[in-house]
Design a protein around this motif. Structure first.
Motif, PDB file in Angstrom:
ATOM      1  N   ASN A  90       0.850  -1.189   0.000  1.00  0.00           N
ATOM      2  CA  ASN A  90       0.000   0.000   0.000  1.00  0.00           C
ATOM      3  C   ASN A  90       0.883   1.236   0.000  1.00  0.00           C
ATOM      4  O   ASN A  90       1.823   1.342   0.791  1.00  0.00           O
ATOM      5  CB  ASN A  90      -0.915  -0.014   1.232  1.00  0.00           C
ATOM      6  N   GLU A  91       0.581   2.171  -0.858  1.00  0.00           N
ATOM      7  CA  GLU A  91       1.427   3.340  -1.025  1.00  0.00           C
ATOM      8  C   GLU A  91       1.212   4.399   0.053  1.00  0.00           C
ATOM      9  O   GLU A  91       2.040   5.288   0.225  1.00  0.00           O
ATOM     10  CB  GLU A  91       1.192   3.973  -2.399  1.00  0.00           C
ATOM     11  N   ARG A  92       0.101   4.335   0.787  1.00  0.00           N
ATOM     12  CA  ARG A  92      -0.165   5.339   1.810  1.00  0.00           C
ATOM     13  C   ARG A  92       0.661   5.036   3.059  1.00  0.00           C
ATOM     14  O   ARG A  92       0.572   3.945   3.616  1.00  0.00           O
ATOM     15  CB  ARG A  92      -1.653   5.389   2.148  1.00  0.00           C
TER      16      ARG A  92
ATOM     17  N   ASN B 103       0.462   6.023   6.099  1.00  0.00           N
ATOM     18  CA  ASN B 103      -0.245   5.832   7.364  1.00  0.00           C
ATOM     19  C   ASN B 103      -1.381   4.829   7.261  1.00  0.00           C
ATOM     20  O   ASN B 103      -2.274   4.797   8.110  1.00  0.00           O
ATOM     21  CB  ASN B 103      -0.792   7.172   7.864  1.00  0.00           C
ATOM     22  N   SER B 104      -1.389   3.998   6.230  1.00  0.00           N
ATOM     23  CA  SER B 104      -2.435   2.989   6.074  1.00  0.00           C
ATOM     24  C   SER B 104      -2.189   1.830   7.027  1.00  0.00           C
ATOM     25  O   SER B 104      -1.065   1.579   7.477  1.00  0.00           O
ATOM     26  CB  SER B 104      -2.471   2.480   4.632  1.00  0.00           C
ATOM     27  N   LEU B 105      -3.268   1.116   7.341  1.00  0.00           N
ATOM     28  CA  LEU B 105      -3.162  -0.038   8.230  1.00  0.00           C
ATOM     29  C   LEU B 105      -2.238  -1.096   7.643  1.00  0.00           C
ATOM     30  O   LEU B 105      -1.406  -1.673   8.351  1.00  0.00           O
ATOM     31  CB  LEU B 105      -4.554  -0.623   8.486  1.00  0.00           C
ATOM     32  N   ALA B 106      -2.362  -1.359   6.346  1.00  0.00           N
ATOM     33  CA  ALA B 106      -1.520  -2.369   5.707  1.00  0.00           C
ATOM     34  C   ALA B 106      -0.049  -1.989   5.812  1.00  0.00           C
ATOM     35  O   ALA B 106       0.809  -2.841   6.101  1.00  0.00           O
ATOM     36  CB  ALA B 106      -1.923  -2.535   4.246  1.00  0.00           C
ATOM     37  N   ARG B 107       0.277  -0.711   5.580  1.00  0.00           N
ATOM     38  CA  ARG B 107       1.675  -0.282   5.648  1.00  0.00           C
ATOM     39  C   ARG B 107       2.217  -0.395   7.078  1.00  0.00           C
ATOM     40  O   ARG B 107       3.362  -0.801   7.278  1.00  0.00           O
ATOM     41  CB  ARG B 107       1.790   1.157   5.149  1.00  0.00           C
ATOM     42  N   MET B 108       1.398  -0.068   8.075  1.00  0.00           N
ATOM     43  CA  MET B 108       1.860  -0.141   9.461  1.00  0.00           C
ATOM     44  C   MET B 108       2.086  -1.585   9.900  1.00  0.00           C
ATOM     45  O   MET B 108       3.054  -1.888  10.596  1.00  0.00           O
ATOM     46  CB  MET B 108       0.863   0.562  10.382  1.00  0.00           C
ATOM     47  N   ILE B 109       1.197  -2.493   9.488  1.00  0.00           N
ATOM     48  CA  ILE B 109       1.392  -3.903   9.823  1.00  0.00           C
ATOM     49  C   ILE B 109       2.626  -4.440   9.113  1.00  0.00           C
ATOM     50  O   ILE B 109       3.426  -5.184   9.693  1.00  0.00           O
ATOM     51  CB  ILE B 109       0.134  -4.714   9.451  1.00  0.00           C
ATOM     52  N   ARG B 110       2.781  -4.063   7.873  1.00  0.00           N
ATOM     53  CA  ARG B 110       3.952  -4.504   7.097  1.00  0.00           C
ATOM     54  C   ARG B 110       5.252  -4.044   7.760  1.00  0.00           C
ATOM     55  O   ARG B 110       6.200  -4.820   7.890  1.00  0.00           O
ATOM     56  CB  ARG B 110       3.840  -3.944   5.688  1.00  0.00           C
ATOM     57  N   ALA B 111       5.295  -2.796   8.209  1.00  0.00           N
ATOM     58  CA  ALA B 111       6.498  -2.273   8.848  1.00  0.00           C
ATOM     59  C   ALA B 111       6.713  -2.883  10.232  1.00  0.00           C
ATOM     60  O   ALA B 111       7.853  -3.051  10.672  1.00  0.00           O
ATOM     61  CB  ALA B 111       6.404  -0.753   8.957  1.00  0.00           C
TER      62      ALA B 111
ATOM     63  N   GLU C 222      13.949  -1.380   1.660  1.00  0.00           N
ATOM     64  CA  GLU C 222      13.024  -1.017   0.589  1.00  0.00           C
ATOM     65  C   GLU C 222      12.829   0.487   0.451  1.00  0.00           C
ATOM     66  O   GLU C 222      12.101   0.931  -0.441  1.00  0.00           O
ATOM     67  CB  GLU C 222      11.667  -1.684   0.852  1.00  0.00           C
ATOM     68  N   ARG C 223      13.421   1.260   1.357  1.00  0.00           N
ATOM     69  CA  ARG C 223      13.215   2.708   1.375  1.00  0.00           C
ATOM     70  C   ARG C 223      11.728   3.044   1.501  1.00  0.00           C
ATOM     71  O   ARG C 223      11.228   4.003   0.908  1.00  0.00           O
ATOM     72  CB  ARG C 223      13.786   3.366   0.112  1.00  0.00           C
ATOM     73  N   VAL C 224      11.016   2.255   2.307  1.00  0.00           N
ATOM     74  CA  VAL C 224       9.588   2.447   2.521  1.00  0.00           C
ATOM     75  C   VAL C 224       9.406   3.291   3.776  1.00  0.00           C
ATOM     76  O   VAL C 224       9.800   2.872   4.867  1.00  0.00           O
ATOM     77  CB  VAL C 224       8.856   1.096   2.663  1.00  0.00           C
ATOM     78  N   SER C 225       8.843   4.465   3.626  1.00  0.00           N
ATOM     79  CA  SER C 225       8.625   5.343   4.775  1.00  0.00           C
ATOM     80  C   SER C 225       7.326   4.973   5.473  1.00  0.00           C
ATOM     81  O   SER C 225       6.331   4.632   4.836  1.00  0.00           O
ATOM     82  CB  SER C 225       8.582   6.805   4.327  1.00  0.00           C
TER      83      SER C 225
END
Length: 354
Positions: A89-91, A93-101, A111-114
């Motif tokens: 997920n590109e957002r 602050n999305s739930l998917a991005r937070m779980i992934r991180a 991955e340079r994923v903020s």
């Protein structure tokens, strides 16, 4: 000479005399001295048969910490499966991005994923600790015995035939207060889905994990029992390793349309997760070192020699101002559970030189 006696000496002598008188009163009614109730219970038998004046145990249930796993949540690893591709997920602050991180502490570096909603310096999973209602299933300390067959007069003898260590398997049941959007069920589904795909061979752990022959989806659960002030650790235990094996998504899709139920789903107000666990360690001083080592593995500035340069230890009255922004540490000498906050953040609220 009386006029030359310092006032503090007189006060000290009066205090000692008062304590002696009070101790005599306690002894005359069959009680132990105020400062010797526990030691007297060890030293000798009580003739009166009445309970000694010892306060009952008032320990606080304390804290539960879930360490972060080291799963490979890279882009190339996730897109091979449709369910896991939801995590791309590109957002920020999305739930998917937070779980992934949360699952992949190396994500931002590799991955340079903020990510804005996850502190990559935090060794634990706050979402689980902050919303835990109960955790049950820890095993009591037990020993197997070997009893010999009765003799001619039905006499028997036996002995302990076991070791004191617990390296076996057992299940822990964790109940969580769920939040809007049901993030915990989703987190557990992705956690379990990853395990199954790694077993199937579709997903691969990080190369460093493979080289070390480690399992990357496991966590460790620390339980800290505190004193009544929630300041000092009185007991400490931890699982060897744990990993979730359920996600209660089925209840969410149950439906009753006869009008007897609310139109809003309440099946997941609380969610129950089973963690398969291996081994349990308790009353072992090495747990203090391992807990602190876990913290410093994620945050090098929390190590001795660097910590006071970057962080400030909060006093009791300052803690409410920095919820969700601190790092824990157990003092090896006093067993105080310390909470440290960055000096920069502290200066935004207080004057560091006060």
């Amino acid at each position: 000479m009386t006029g030359n006696i310092r006032p503090e000496i007189v006060i000290d002598e009066n205090r000692q005399a008062y304590q002696r008188s009070l101790s005599q009163i306690y002894r005359r009614v069959g009680r132990s001295d105020i400062d010797q109730t526990i030691s007297n219970s060890f030293y000798g038998l009580k003739m009166s048969g009445r309970n000694a004046g010892i306060a009952l145990n008032t320990e606080n249930h304390g804290y539960t910490f879930f360490t972060r796993p080291l799963m490979n949540m890279s882009y190339n690893n996730l897109i091979v499966d449709r369910v896991m591709s939801n995590m791309v997920n590109e957002r920020t602050n999305s739930l998917a991005r937070m779980i992934r991180a949360t699952f992949d502490p190396w994500l931002e570096k590799n991955e340079r994923v903020s990510v804005t909603g996850v502190d990559q310096l935090n060794a634990f999973i706050p979402l689980l600790s902050n919303n835990l209602i109960s955790l049950s299933g820890f095993q009591d300390f037990t020993l197997n015995t070997n009893m010999q067959s009765p003799g001619l007069y039905r006499e028997v003898y036996g002995y302990t035939d076991d070791i004191p260590y617990n390296y076996g398997s057992y299940d822990l049941t964790a109940n969580f207060r769920n939040l809007e959007g049901d993030p915990i069920s989703f987190m557990m589904l992705i956690w379990g889905w990853y395990q199954g795909l790694v077993y199937e061979g579709k997903l691969w752990p990080h190369p460093e994990v493979i080289a070390a022959n480690e399992i990357d989806y496991q966590t460790r659960i620390y339980r800290l029992i505190m004193d009544s002030t929630r300041k000092y650790v009185t007991r400490m235990g931890a699982t060897g390793v744990s990993w979730p094996i359920t996600s209660p998504i089925g209840n969410i899709f149950n439906f009753e349309g006869d009008g007897s139920q609310s139109p809003f789903t309440t099946a997941n107000d609380q969610i129950s997760i089973n963690f398969r666990s291996l081994g349990f360690t308790y009353y072992d001083n090495i747990l203090v070192h391992e807990f602190n080592k876990t913290v410093t593995t994620f945050n090098r500035n929390m190590e001795d020699g660097f910590r006071t340069n970057v962080y400030y230890k909060l006093r009791d009255n300052e803690k409410p101002f920095f919820e969700h922004r601190t790092y824990p540490r157990i003092n090896p000498l006093t067993l105080e559970l310390e909470w440290w906050v960055s000096k920069e953040l502290y200066r935004d609220v207080f004057d560091l030189n006060q």
